[in-house]
Design a protein around this motif. Structure first.
Motif, PDB file in Angstrom:
ATOM      1  N   ASP A  57       0.811  -1.218   0.000  1.00 19.06           N
ATOM      2  CA  ASP A  57       0.000   0.000   0.000  1.00 19.06           C
ATOM      3  C   ASP A  57       0.845   1.269   0.000  1.00 19.06           C
ATOM      4  O   ASP A  57       0.326   2.355  -0.287  1.00 19.06           O
ATOM      5  CB  ASP A  57      -0.979  -0.003   1.177  1.00 19.06           C
ATOM      6  CG  ASP A  57      -2.146  -0.945   0.920  1.00 19.06           C
ATOM      7  OD1 ASP A  57      -2.418  -1.254  -0.263  1.00 19.06           O
ATOM      8  OD2 ASP A  57      -2.783  -1.371   1.895  1.00 19.06           O
ATOM      9  N   SER A  97       2.681   1.953  -2.243  1.00 20.77           N
ATOM     10  CA  SER A  97       2.653   2.367  -3.657  1.00 20.77           C
ATOM     11  C   SER A  97       1.637   3.471  -3.920  1.00 20.77           C
ATOM     12  O   SER A  97       1.703   4.138  -4.959  1.00 20.77           O
ATOM     13  CB  SER A  97       2.362   1.158  -4.555  1.00 20.77           C
ATOM     14  OG  SER A  97       1.049   0.667  -4.318  1.00 20.77           O
ATOM     15  N   ILE A  98       0.723   3.713  -2.996  1.00 21.25           N
ATOM     16  CA  ILE A  98      -0.239   4.804  -3.135  1.00 21.25           C
ATOM     17  C   ILE A  98       0.501   6.142  -3.231  1.00 21.25           C
ATOM     18  O   ILE A  98       0.017   7.087  -3.852  1.00 21.25           O
ATOM     19  CB  ILE A  98      -1.238   4.804  -1.955  1.00 21.25           C
ATOM     20  CG1 ILE A  98      -2.116   3.561  -2.031  1.00 21.25           C
ATOM     21  CG2 ILE A  98      -2.085   6.055  -1.930  1.00 21.25           C
ATOM     22  CD1 ILE A  98      -2.967   3.322  -0.795  1.00 21.25           C
ATOM     23  N   TYR A 149       0.882   1.694  -8.674  1.00 19.25           N
ATOM     24  CA  TYR A 149      -0.012   0.887  -7.849  1.00 19.25           C
ATOM     25  C   TYR A 149      -0.289  -0.458  -8.524  1.00 19.25           C
ATOM     26  O   TYR A 149      -0.212  -1.514  -7.890  1.00 19.25           O
ATOM     27  CB  TYR A 149      -1.329   1.633  -7.612  1.00 19.25           C
ATOM     28  CG  TYR A 149      -2.297   0.882  -6.746  1.00 19.25           C
ATOM     29  CD1 TYR A 149      -2.339   1.098  -5.376  1.00 19.25           C
ATOM     30  CD2 TYR A 149      -3.175  -0.050  -7.285  1.00 19.25           C
ATOM     31  CE1 TYR A 149      -3.221   0.399  -4.559  1.00 19.25           C
ATOM     32  CE2 TYR A 149      -4.061  -0.751  -6.491  1.00 19.25           C
ATOM     33  CZ  TYR A 149      -4.086  -0.523  -5.137  1.00 19.25           C
ATOM     34  OH  TYR A 149      -4.956  -1.232  -4.344  1.00 19.25           O
TER      35      TYR A 149
END
Length: 140
Positions: free
Chosen positions: A56, A58-59, A73
């Motif tokens: 997460d 990667s958000i 993402y």
């Protein structure tokens, strides 16, 4: 038979109705399989717990804009990338590589089982499993 609402979603590129339920069910099966394999072959609970939500991060790619954010993402939440890395880990004897790959597969499957799909460049809430979250005043 598809309802008018389901056809509308299909035209927008979203899975709907029974297809969406099947995709979410498949994700649940992948979550169970990847988690089972991880622990069956000696994965540690602490490692699973620490890394399960790591994808997460990667958000943060959305700071570079919706197109870059979606690409980052989706790369991190891809089954294919991590399946290839898991096989590479097994073939090279890299226990760490296949363990991390199985954790990331489990995470992606967890997200999809909850309805959080791969992202479109239109924005974070636009996914292949349908829109997520509350609509914004602009209608996004």
């Amino acid at each position: 038979m598809n309802s008018t609402a389901e056809i509308g979603y299909a035209e927008c590129g979203y899975a709907a109705g029974k297809i969406r339920q099947v995709l979410r069910g498949e994700a649940l099966a992948i979550l169970a399989a990847s988690t089972t394999l991880f622990f069956l072959f000696g994965g540690d609970l602490w490692m699973f717990a620490v890394l399960f939500f790591a994808p997460d991060i990667s958000i943060a790619g959305y700071a570079a804009g919706p197109k870059a954010g979606a690409a980052i993402y989706n790369a991190v939440h891809s089954y294919a990338l991590h399946a290839v890395l898991a096989v590479a880990g097994v073939l090279t004897g890299s226990e760490l590589l296949w363990q991390i790959s199985l954790i990331f597969i489990a995470h992606a499957a967890f997200d999809r089982s909850l309805g959080y799909g791969l992202k479109y460049a239109a924005g974070f809430r636009h996914t292949h499993l349908g829109p997520i979250g509350k609509p914004t005043p602009r209608g996004d």
